[in-house]
Design a protein around this motif. Structure first.
Motif, PDB file in Angstrom:
ATOM      1  N   VAL A  86       6.537  -1.447   4.574  1.00 38.31           N
ATOM      2  CA  VAL A  86       5.636  -0.525   5.269  1.00 38.31           C
ATOM      3  C   VAL A  86       6.036  -0.393   6.725  1.00 38.31           C
ATOM      4  O   VAL A  86       5.986   0.690   7.313  1.00 38.31           O
ATOM      5  N   LEU A 123       8.905   1.966   7.013  1.00 34.74           N
ATOM      6  CA  LEU A 123       8.470   3.360   6.865  1.00 34.74           C
ATOM      7  C   LEU A 123       7.745   3.828   8.114  1.00 34.74           C
ATOM      8  O   LEU A 123       7.832   5.000   8.509  1.00 34.74           O
ATOM      9  N   ASN A 174      10.269   4.851  10.531  1.00 31.87           N
ATOM     10  CA  ASN A 174      10.802   6.146  10.142  1.00 31.87           C
ATOM     11  C   ASN A 174       9.876   7.288  10.548  1.00 31.87           C
ATOM     12  O   ASN A 174      10.323   8.344  11.007  1.00 31.87           O
ATOM     13  N   ILE A 175       8.563   7.053  10.400  1.00 29.25           N
ATOM     14  CA  ILE A 175       7.604   8.080  10.804  1.00 29.25           C
ATOM     15  C   ILE A 175       7.602   8.254  12.315  1.00 29.25           C
ATOM     16  O   ILE A 175       7.476   9.375  12.827  1.00 29.25           O
TER      17      ILE A 175
END
Lengths: 93, 330
Positions: free
Chosen positions: A35, A38, A41-42
């Motif tokens: 998580v 990610l 990445n966001i």
């Protein structure tokens, strides 16, 4: 460069998720690591929109809910089975 | 309380305008089904809910990975996009339990009560399938999924005695049919899903009233109540897709549209491979109809809530005939 780093981080987290052999808590930890990758990445994605990071907080909230659910399932498993070893999952096959 | 947020989560996921909204709906769905499935007092359900959580969150993270990379569309060559859509649809197929990714499904269903089984077979498939319908791109991978769903459900359902596992493998088979409807024409997906839901609801309602989980409990079950026995058998025949019953209609529509879209070999393979599932439905039906042992120590006679089960079963079985009759009046 950060993009490639977040992808590598995601795949390492995925490998670590799949290769845990003894304790369930380590699987939850590697889920949190996935998580986190990610989330990075966001961040990278949102930085292209003039640093509009408001959505990353919403994403973080939902992911933390998911992590908390995992922990509560760990507690439930310890109440019923007594430990968090994978080898004690033999009720169902 | 959790039931309403379960419904809300799927509806958010279907009606979202962005991929992040869709992901959030799937998360809300998972968050609200886990308390429904979990129980501190029961080993089976706590283990089932744990395994369900693990597989579904893994699928969610894979989904998020493909979403976030697809959003950074600086790198979007068509080949990369189709590979990312492959990752995306793999995650969604894991969520519904389609065949290359079905290994979690029988174990988890084995540990659930009939009500939770019903939710897992019917409502949990709505949101991922509709998202797949919005994003599917016809490829060899979707054909591979359909054919392997049929094969695996046919072969692995043959050696089962637990009724929950038999219904699981039949569910995997129907998932294969539903994915094939997305290739040809998508309104048929809606018909297939609705009819499958109605038939499943009837079957699971009968099982949950009688509290039956294994095949050997079937042959003493409905001996005093022959209407329910016949309706039970007709429901299973309908699930197998035999013509006078309502289960034939979606399969007929699917095969017709696949043939019109020139997928002849696919429809032939699907029809042939569904016959093995029909074989193990027939085995369940023989267990109820034929064997009648007169020297049983424990006779069980359940009271059915007659009216609603009769009405619901009647609609599910004879609805097809009534539909074709109704065409005369409109």
């Amino acid at each position: 460069m950060f993009f490639a780093f977040s992808i590598i981080m995601y795949f390492m987290g995925l490998i670590s998720f799949c290769m845990k052999r003894k304790h369930f808590l380590l699987m939850l930890l590697s889920l949190e690591f996935i998580v986190l990758s990610l989330y990075l990445n966001i961040f990278i994605y949102l930085s292209y929109f003039h640093f509009e990071y408001y959505f990353s907080m919403i994403f973080l909230t939902m992911s933390v809910c998911e992590g908390a659910l995992g922990l509560s399932l760990l507690v439930s498993m310890i109440r019923t089975h007594g430990n968090d070893y994978f080898q004690s999952f033999n009720m169902l096959w | 309380m959790f039931f309403s947020s379960l419904l809300t989560g799927s509806l958010i996921s279907i009606s979202a305008s962005s991929w992040m909204g869709m992901w959030m709906g799937l998360e809300i769905n998972l968050l609200s089904i886990i308390p429904l499935m979990n129980s501190n007092k029961n080993l089976f359900s706590s283990e089932a809910s744990l395994k369900y959580f693990v597989t579904q969150t893994l699928a969610s993270t894979i989904l998020l990975f493909s979403i976030v990379i697809m959003s950074n569309n600086i790198f979007m060559v068509n080949q990369i996009k189709s590979n990312l859509l492959l990752i995306f649809s793999s995650a969604l197929l894991t969520k519904i339990g389609a065949a290359p990714f079905h290994f979690w499904f029988p174990e988890i269903v084995e540990g659930l009560s009939w009500f939770n089984c019903m939710i897992l077979f019917t409502w949990q498939k709505v949101a991922p399938m509709i998202i797949m319908m919005y994003n599917i791109e016809f490829s060899e991978f979707s054909l591979f999924t359909v054919i392997s769903s049929m094969l695996i459900s046919g072969v692995m359902g043959l050696n089962q005695t637990s009724i929950r596992k038999i219904l699981t493998y039949s569910s995997i088979n129907h998932i294969g049919w539903m994915i094939s409807t997305m290739i040809a024409m998508e309104t048929i997906w809606l018909y297939y899903f609705l009819i499958y839901t109605v038939i499943s609801l009837n079957i699971i309602m009968i099982f949950s009233i009688l509290n039956i989980f294994y095949l050997k409990q079937l042959f003493i079950s409905m001996n005093n109540n022959f209407i329910m026995k016949f309706f039970f058998v007709f429901n299973f025949l309908s699930l197998g897709g035999l013509p006078p019953f309502m289960g034939f209609f979606p399969k007929w529509m699917t095969v017709q549209n696949l043939v019109e879209s020139n997928f002849l070999l696919l429809s032939l393979m699907m029809v042939i491979l569904t016959l093995t599932t029909l074989f193990f439905y027939l085995r369940v039906m023989f267990s109820t109809l034929v064997m009648n042992m007169m020297e049983i120590n424990y006779l069980i006679d359940s009271k059915f809530n007659q009216f609603w089960t009769l009405v619901s079963n009647f609609v599910s079985i004879f609805g097809f005939l009534i539909c074709t009759l109704l065409f005369n009046f409109f």
